[in-house]
Design a protein around this motif. Structure first.
Motif, short mmCIF file in Angstrom:
data_model
loop_
_atom_site.label_atom_id
_atom_site.label_comp_id
_atom_site.label_asym_id
_atom_site.label_seq_id
_atom_site.Cartn_x
_atom_site.Cartn_y
_atom_site.Cartn_z
N LEU A 1 -1.37 7.92 5.58
CA LEU A 1 -0.68 8.63 5.91
C LEU A 1 -0.51 8.98 7.10
O LEU A 1 -0.64 8.50 8.13
CB LEU A 1 -1.35 10.28 5.72
N LEU A 2 1.09 9.05 7.07
CA LEU A 2 1.49 8.24 8.24
C LEU A 2 2.60 10.46 8.96
O LEU A 2 3.01 11.29 7.88
CB LEU A 2 3.65 8.54 8.89
N LYS A 3 1.93 11.06 9.48
CA LYS A 3 2.48 12.38 10.13
C LYS A 3 3.84 11.78 10.71
O LYS A 3 3.96 11.02 12.09
CB LYS A 3 1.10 13.52 10.28
N VAL A 4 4.69 12.62 11.16
CA VAL A 4 6.00 12.58 11.62
C VAL A 4 6.71 13.23 11.52
O VAL A 4 6.58 14.45 11.55
CB VAL A 4 7.14 11.26 10.54
N HIS A 5 8.11 13.25 13.16
CA HIS A 5 8.32 13.70 13.11
C HIS A 5 10.01 13.63 12.43
O HIS A 5 10.28 12.36 13.20
CB HIS A 5 9.01 14.04 14.88
N GLN A 6 10.36 13.33 11.61
CA GLN A 6 11.78 13.46 11.60
C GLN A 6 13.32 13.55 12.00
O GLN A 6 13.24 15.60 11.56
CB GLN A 6 12.22 13.88 9.72
N LEU A 7 13.88 13.39 12.33
CA LEU A 7 15.30 13.78 12.97
C LEU A 7 16.09 13.69 11.65
O LEU A 7 16.99 12.69 10.72
CB LEU A 7 15.68 12.21 13.83
N VAL B 1 0.69 -1.22 0.22
CA VAL B 1 0.14 0.16 0.39
C VAL B 1 1.02 0.95 -0.04
O VAL B 1 1.71 1.10 0.82
CB VAL B 1 -0.49 -0.20 1.34
N PRO B 2 0.36 2.20 -0.06
CA PRO B 2 1.07 3.58 -0.19
C PRO B 2 0.83 4.13 0.88
O PRO B 2 0.07 4.43 1.88
CB PRO B 2 0.63 4.04 -1.51
N VAL B 3 2.07 4.49 1.21
CA VAL B 3 2.23 5.76 2.61
C VAL B 3 2.52 7.14 1.69
O VAL B 3 3.82 7.44 1.09
CB VAL B 3 3.03 4.53 3.38
N ILE B 4 1.77 8.30 2.70
CA ILE B 4 2.47 9.27 2.06
C ILE B 4 3.86 9.64 4.15
O ILE B 4 2.79 9.63 5.03
CB ILE B 4 1.38 9.86 1.96
N ALA B 5 4.23 10.21 3.73
CA ALA B 5 4.97 10.82 5.17
C ALA B 5 5.00 12.17 4.90
O ALA B 5 5.71 12.91 4.28
CB ALA B 5 6.44 10.64 5.23
N GLN B 6 4.21 12.49 6.03
CA GLN B 6 4.29 14.26 6.27
C GLN B 6 5.01 14.46 7.78
O GLN B 6 4.27 13.68 8.68
CB GLN B 6 2.66 14.42 6.02
N ASP B 7 5.53 15.60 6.84
CA ASP B 7 5.89 16.74 8.41
C ASP B 7 5.20 16.95 9.55
O ASP B 7 3.99 17.21 8.67
CB ASP B 7 6.44 17.39 8.07
N ASP B 8 4.67 16.20 10.29
CA ASP B 8 4.06 16.83 11.42
C ASP B 8 3.20 17.84 11.88
O ASP B 8 3.08 18.83 13.14
CB ASP B 8 3.76 15.43 12.94
N GLU B 9 4.83 19.02 12.01
CA GLU B 9 4.22 20.15 12.18
C GLU B 9 4.48 20.97 10.99
O GLU B 9 3.16 22.43 11.04
CB GLU B 9 5.93 21.36 12.99
N SER B 10 5.39 21.17 9.98
CA SER B 10 5.52 21.82 8.89
C SER B 10 3.54 21.87 8.02
O SER B 10 3.31 22.70 7.16
CB SER B 10 6.30 22.46 7.87
N GLY B 11 3.71 20.34 8.07
CA GLY B 11 2.45 19.89 7.12
C GLY B 11 3.05 19.53 5.76
O GLY B 11 2.60 18.61 4.40
#
Length: 125
Positions: A81-87, A13-23
């Motif tokens: 849709l994953l809302k993530v904090h990317q280090l 399945v496709p997964v979109i990773a989105q920054d949880d703060e900026s969008g």
């Protein structure tokens, strides 16, 4: 637990990773059932690498680890849709933390702005 329909697209399945703060959209990747379960278990975004045919924990080699903050699933249960904090690793490409860095020439801003630092498509400006 959220149910994902892995049967619709041959187990991926496709997964979109989105920054949880900026969008900002950081990337598009794919998950199989194993990657989904590992993501739920560890809290780190884990994908299926279609080119290497193996699990891929984002940031394992680059340092750009994605910590999952929220998970949303579409109404058909076949897109995540994953809302993530990317280090971000100190050596991130061109100082940005997402993969969408190029634009269509017809849509590039008419300014001296560095096109690699722009984060959004500008239409009808």
């Amino acid at each position: 637990m959220l149910e994902i329909d892995f049967d619709k697209s041959n187990g991926l399945v496709p997964v979109i990773a989105q920054d949880d703060e900026s969008g900002d959209v950081l990337m598009l990747a794919y998950m199989n059932r194993e990657a989904w379960l590992k993501t739920l278990e560890t809290g780190k975004a884990t994908y299926w690498s279609r080119s290497r045919n193996e699990l891929w924990v984002k940031g394992e080699t680059s340092g750009n680890v994605q910590i999952v903050k929220e998970i949303l699933v579409d109404c058909d249960s076949d897109t995540i849709l994953l809302k993530v904090h990317q280090l971000a690793a100190p050596h991130a490409i061109r100082g940005i933390n997402h993969v969408f860095i190029r634009r269509s020439k017809t849509e590039r801003r008419k300014s001296s702005e560095n096109p690699y630092l722009s984060r959004r498509m500008f239409i009808n400006e």
